[in-house]
Write a protein that holds these residues in place. Sequence first.
Motif, PDB file in Angstrom:
ATOM      1  N   MET A   1      -4.228   8.780  -0.727  1.00  0.00           N
ATOM      2  CA  MET A   1      -3.641   8.276  -1.970  1.00  0.00           C
ATOM      3  C   MET A   1      -4.545   8.633  -3.156  1.00  0.00           C
ATOM      4  O   MET A   1      -5.731   8.931  -2.970  1.00  0.00           O
ATOM      5  CB  MET A   1      -3.481   6.754  -1.883  1.00  0.00           C
ATOM      6  N   LEU A   2      -3.996   8.545  -4.350  1.00  0.00           N
ATOM      7  CA  LEU A   2      -4.791   8.837  -5.542  1.00  0.00           C
ATOM      8  C   LEU A   2      -5.954   7.858  -5.704  1.00  0.00           C
ATOM      9  O   LEU A   2      -6.969   8.196  -6.293  1.00  0.00           O
ATOM     10  CB  LEU A   2      -3.908   8.829  -6.797  1.00  0.00           C
ATOM     11  N   SER A   3      -5.814   6.657  -5.155  1.00  0.00           N
ATOM     12  CA  SER A   3      -6.898   5.673  -5.207  1.00  0.00           C
ATOM     13  C   SER A   3      -8.064   6.073  -4.302  1.00  0.00           C
ATOM     14  O   SER A   3      -9.138   5.482  -4.380  1.00  0.00           O
ATOM     15  CB  SER A   3      -6.382   4.301  -4.765  1.00  0.00           C
ATOM     16  N   GLY A   4      -7.824   7.045  -3.427  1.00  0.00           N
ATOM     17  CA  GLY A   4      -8.835   7.445  -2.450  1.00  0.00           C
ATOM     18  C   GLY A   4      -8.588   6.839  -1.079  1.00  0.00           C
ATOM     19  O   GLY A   4      -9.225   7.229  -0.096  1.00  0.00           O
ATOM     20  N   ARG A   5      -7.669   5.884  -0.999  1.00  0.00           N
ATOM     21  CA  ARG A   5      -7.341   5.269   0.292  1.00  0.00           C
ATOM     22  C   ARG A   5      -6.648   6.270   1.199  1.00  0.00           C
ATOM     23  O   ARG A   5      -5.944   7.160   0.730  1.00  0.00           O
ATOM     24  CB  ARG A   5      -6.415   4.069   0.091  1.00  0.00           C
ATOM     25  N   ARG A   6      -6.830   6.105   2.497  1.00  0.00           N
ATOM     26  CA  ARG A   6      -6.090   6.881   3.487  1.00  0.00           C
ATOM     27  C   ARG A   6      -5.160   5.925   4.205  1.00  0.00           C
ATOM     28  O   ARG A   6      -5.609   5.054   4.944  1.00  0.00           O
ATOM     29  CB  ARG A   6      -7.048   7.526   4.482  1.00  0.00           C
ATOM     30  N   LEU A   7      -3.881   6.088   3.980  1.00  0.00           N
ATOM     31  CA  LEU A   7      -2.888   5.208   4.587  1.00  0.00           C
ATOM     32  C   LEU A   7      -2.355   5.855   5.860  1.00  0.00           C
ATOM     33  O   LEU A   7      -1.754   6.924   5.814  1.00  0.00           O
ATOM     34  CB  LEU A   7      -1.741   4.945   3.611  1.00  0.00           C
TER      35      LEU A   7
ATOM     36  N   THR B   1      -2.544  -0.488   7.398  1.00  0.00           N
ATOM     37  CA  THR B   1      -3.251  -1.754   7.265  1.00  0.00           C
ATOM     38  C   THR B   1      -3.224  -2.201   5.810  1.00  0.00           C
ATOM     39  O   THR B   1      -3.242  -1.365   4.899  1.00  0.00           O
ATOM     40  CB  THR B   1      -4.718  -1.629   7.724  1.00  0.00           C
ATOM     41  N   PRO B   2      -3.183  -3.496   5.567  1.00  0.00           N
ATOM     42  CA  PRO B   2      -3.134  -4.007   4.193  1.00  0.00           C
ATOM     43  C   PRO B   2      -4.292  -3.534   3.315  1.00  0.00           C
ATOM     44  O   PRO B   2      -4.109  -3.349   2.108  1.00  0.00           O
ATOM     45  CB  PRO B   2      -3.160  -5.526   4.378  1.00  0.00           C
ATOM     46  N   VAL B   3      -5.477  -3.325   3.887  1.00  0.00           N
ATOM     47  CA  VAL B   3      -6.633  -2.919   3.071  1.00  0.00           C
ATOM     48  C   VAL B   3      -6.470  -1.530   2.470  1.00  0.00           C
ATOM     49  O   VAL B   3      -7.171  -1.180   1.520  1.00  0.00           O
ATOM     50  CB  VAL B   3      -7.970  -2.992   3.859  1.00  0.00           C
ATOM     51  N   ASP B   4      -5.556  -0.742   2.997  1.00  0.00           N
ATOM     52  CA  ASP B   4      -5.322   0.602   2.467  1.00  0.00           C
ATOM     53  C   ASP B   4      -4.147   0.660   1.490  1.00  0.00           C
ATOM     54  O   ASP B   4      -3.711   1.738   1.101  1.00  0.00           O
ATOM     55  CB  ASP B   4      -5.106   1.597   3.607  1.00  0.00           C
TER      56      ASP B   4
END
Length: 198
Positions: A12-18, A24-27
């Motif tokens: 994601m643009l936030s840097g998260r890997r979904l 998981t909710p943290v992503d």
Amino acid sequence: MPPKKTRAWQRMLSGRRLDLLDPTPVDVEIEDIAHGLAFVARWNGQTAGDFAYSVAEHSLLVETLYGRMYPGQPTKWHLAALLHDAPEYVIGDMISPVKAAVGAGYDDLDKRLTAAIHIRFGLPATIPVKVKRQIKRADKVSAWMEATQIAGFTEAEANKFFGKVDPALIDGLTIRLRPPVEVRGDFTTRHQTLLNAL
């Protein structure tokens, strides 16, 4: 040699890997959701106007309609209405005939993503059936408005597919086609307003 493992996550643009298979909710970040939904076109982009009618704009309308149709509902269900199509920020908006053709796999993926999104923002993973039905009714009214105002349906066609709509319910509401950045900002703002009211 074992088969090569297929990548099932999206950055994601936030840097998260979904992880789409095990989200998981943290992503989950609202900025990613708002950004993605503001760029996903409803009706496969087959709408009149200079901008696509986005899922983010649709979600704002559904939440407004939910409030008109079911006044006095708890804020958490307004939040659920706003987020009712949130998984589409990663899986896109498939029109109903395509969903039917894809089958159970799409539904399973949608349910896993919905649960992670709900938990991330303090909602139950699965919302009560009654509330889900209420949101679906608001969603159908939105679809009727979209069909007749920007997707080229006659009122008779829209009535057939989405049900008749009480004109008083939609009085003063019109479909708005706006730049994605503007819709993204309004979606994020409405989300924060609802979170603050919880």
